[in-house]
Scaffold this motif. Structure first.
Motif, PDB file in Angstrom:
ATOM      1  N   ARG A 109      -8.544  -2.264   8.250  1.00 22.94           N
ATOM      2  CA  ARG A 109      -7.938  -0.943   7.963  1.00 22.94           C
ATOM      3  C   ARG A 109      -6.659  -0.960   9.043  1.00 22.94           C
ATOM      4  N   ILE A 112      -3.709  -3.991   9.341  1.00 24.85           N
ATOM      5  CA  ILE A 112      -2.765  -3.923   8.786  1.00 24.85           C
ATOM      6  C   ILE A 112      -2.222  -2.232   9.462  1.00 24.85           C
ATOM      7  N   ALA A 162      -5.271 -14.318   3.172  1.00 22.11           N
ATOM      8  CA  ALA A 162      -4.235 -13.338   2.817  1.00 22.11           C
ATOM      9  C   ALA A 162      -5.328 -12.802   1.280  1.00 22.11           C
ATOM     10  N   PRO A 163      -5.802 -13.376   1.040  1.00 19.88           N
ATOM     11  CA  PRO A 163      -6.713 -13.008  -0.422  1.00 19.88           C
ATOM     12  C   PRO A 163      -7.739 -11.448  -0.003  1.00 19.88           C
ATOM     13  N   TYR A 165      -7.003  -9.169   2.522  1.00 17.73           N
ATOM     14  CA  TYR A 165      -6.344  -8.557   2.453  1.00 17.73           C
ATOM     15  C   TYR A 165      -5.569  -7.941   2.369  1.00 17.73           C
ATOM     16  N   ILE A 166      -4.973  -8.291   0.690  1.00 16.44           N
ATOM     17  CA  ILE A 166      -4.576  -7.909  -0.237  1.00 16.44           C
ATOM     18  C   ILE A 166      -5.487  -6.738  -1.129  1.00 16.44           C
ATOM     19  N   ARG A 167      -6.190  -7.310  -1.861  1.00 13.82           N
ATOM     20  CA  ARG A 167      -7.726  -6.779  -2.197  1.00 13.82           C
ATOM     21  C   ARG A 167      -8.282  -5.234  -1.230  1.00 13.82           C
ATOM     22  N   THR A 168      -8.047  -5.972   0.214  1.00 11.43           N
ATOM     23  CA  THR A 168      -8.439  -4.212   0.743  1.00 11.43           C
ATOM     24  C   THR A 168      -7.002  -3.222   0.522  1.00 11.43           C
ATOM     25  N   ILE A 169      -5.726  -3.127   0.552  1.00 11.89           N
ATOM     26  CA  ILE A 169      -4.145  -3.067   0.070  1.00 11.89           C
ATOM     27  C   ILE A 169      -4.710  -1.899  -0.874  1.00 11.89           C
ATOM     28  N   PHE A 170      -5.127  -3.283  -1.781  1.00 12.26           N
ATOM     29  CA  PHE A 170      -5.173  -2.486  -3.195  1.00 12.26           C
ATOM     30  C   PHE A 170      -6.177  -1.557  -4.046  1.00 12.26           C
ATOM     31  N   GLY A 171      -7.186  -1.750  -3.023  1.00 10.74           N
ATOM     32  CA  GLY A 171      -8.617  -1.362  -2.883  1.00 10.74           C
ATOM     33  C   GLY A 171      -9.033  -1.849  -4.419  1.00 10.74           C
ATOM     34  N   ILE A 172      -9.108  -3.631  -4.408  1.00  7.95           N
ATOM     35  CA  ILE A 172      -9.827  -3.506  -6.015  1.00  7.95           C
ATOM     36  C   ILE A 172     -10.856  -5.174  -5.002  1.00  7.95           C
ATOM     37  N   ASP A 173     -11.832  -4.965  -5.956  1.00 14.09           N
ATOM     38  CA  ASP A 173     -12.977  -5.061  -5.433  1.00 14.09           C
ATOM     39  C   ASP A 173     -12.966  -6.870  -5.592  1.00 14.09           C
TER      40      ASP A 173
END
Lengths: 189, 189
Positions: A109, A112, A162-163, A165-173
């Motif tokens: 976080r 980001i 990148a994967p 970070y993107i999963r943190t941004i969208f809250g995807i496990d």
């Protein structure tokens, strides 16, 4: 996150103050109740006068950027596993493990939220990026020394970093198993 | 970004107010001088009383999330190019074009800043994610209807969407040419 009181204002070295302020940033970012992140709150938690935080870092953006760069540098280097593939999988496994802790997610976080501002020069941005990518650069350098041919840093950025970070941004496990190997084999594929 | 005065407080419909508030969020996030983002500043710019912004959205996080979801829904759907590869390249080209405008970068910043908080439930997060991925889901559905076999959404997320976000986070320029095709061909393998 159990103690809310500021640390006692005993005599501390500048380096101890810096560490305490960085820790306060991470603590506030990992607070489950989503506390507001601002310099007075950070200073209070670190037991430091907020004017000295402003004097030292100038702005919240700069403090976040310094926290991130310092933490990422502290966490590298990783052990040499003997191969590029092994080193990248070890890096990705460490990232997966880190993302399962509140402190690890807090660091992401912070990365980001400390996105470069449009007022930063291109060369400042490039320097900050290189420092943050130090552990990946070390993996690339070891590969070259072994006679391997590592992908360019930007490919590693797009396909391996990148994967996370993107999963943190969208809250995807993250997938529970096999994710580090999947990403690395795709990258080296 | 030329006019700094709040819009006149003429009688506006709730929908006009909502649009003005969303636009104020995007304007403040694309300000070159990096203005501070908070509800009073957003309300002032939109020419709305800040108490009504608090009443309607509750928090800055919720307002950012609503801005992003509304804008992303407005921007979809994309034209049907006749193939999965063509549709994905068109999506990526639109993203590249958008990232070269201050408003496009502001929207990405808003997505990033409205990361799900730890207090959001898993099902809230999943619903928000699905709404934001609507244009990609439409591309997948068209492909299935044509008899093509599109990759799972999470693969598209990791390999096509993630690179755009990571480059915004680290302030790394997108390659000038060929980037959409490169990412899509890598994804479709």
């Amino acid at each position: 996150m159990n103690r809310k009181e500021p640390a006692p204002r005993t005599r501390r070295s500048p380096e101890q103050v810096r560490t305490a302020v960085h820790q306060a940033v991470i603590d506030l970012l990992s607070a489950p109740e989503g506390e507001e992140l601002n310099i007075p709150a950070i200073a209070q938690r670190a037991g430091v006068n907020h004017t000295s935080v402003y004097r030292r870092w100038g702005s919240l953006d700069a403090l976040l950027a310094d926290t991130v760069t310092t933490r990422l540098e502290r966490d590298s280097p990783l052990n040499d596993t003997g191969s590029l593939r092994g080193d990248l999988i070890a890096w990705a496994e460490a990232s997966v493990a880190s993302m399962h802790t509140p402190q690890g997610r807090a660091l992401v976080r912070a990365v980001i939220l400390s996105m470069p501002s449009s007022t930063q020069t291109q060369s400042d941005r490039a320097g900050q990026f290189r420092r943050r990518m130090r552990s990946i650069e070390q993996i690339r350098e070891r590969a070259v020394a072994r006679g391997e041919d590592p992908p360019p840093l930007e490919e590693i950025l797009d396909q391996l970093i990148a994967p996370f970070y993107i999963r943190t941004i969208f809250g995807i496990d993250l997938p529970a198993t096999g994710y580090p190997e999947l990403l690395v084999d795709r990258l080296l594929g």
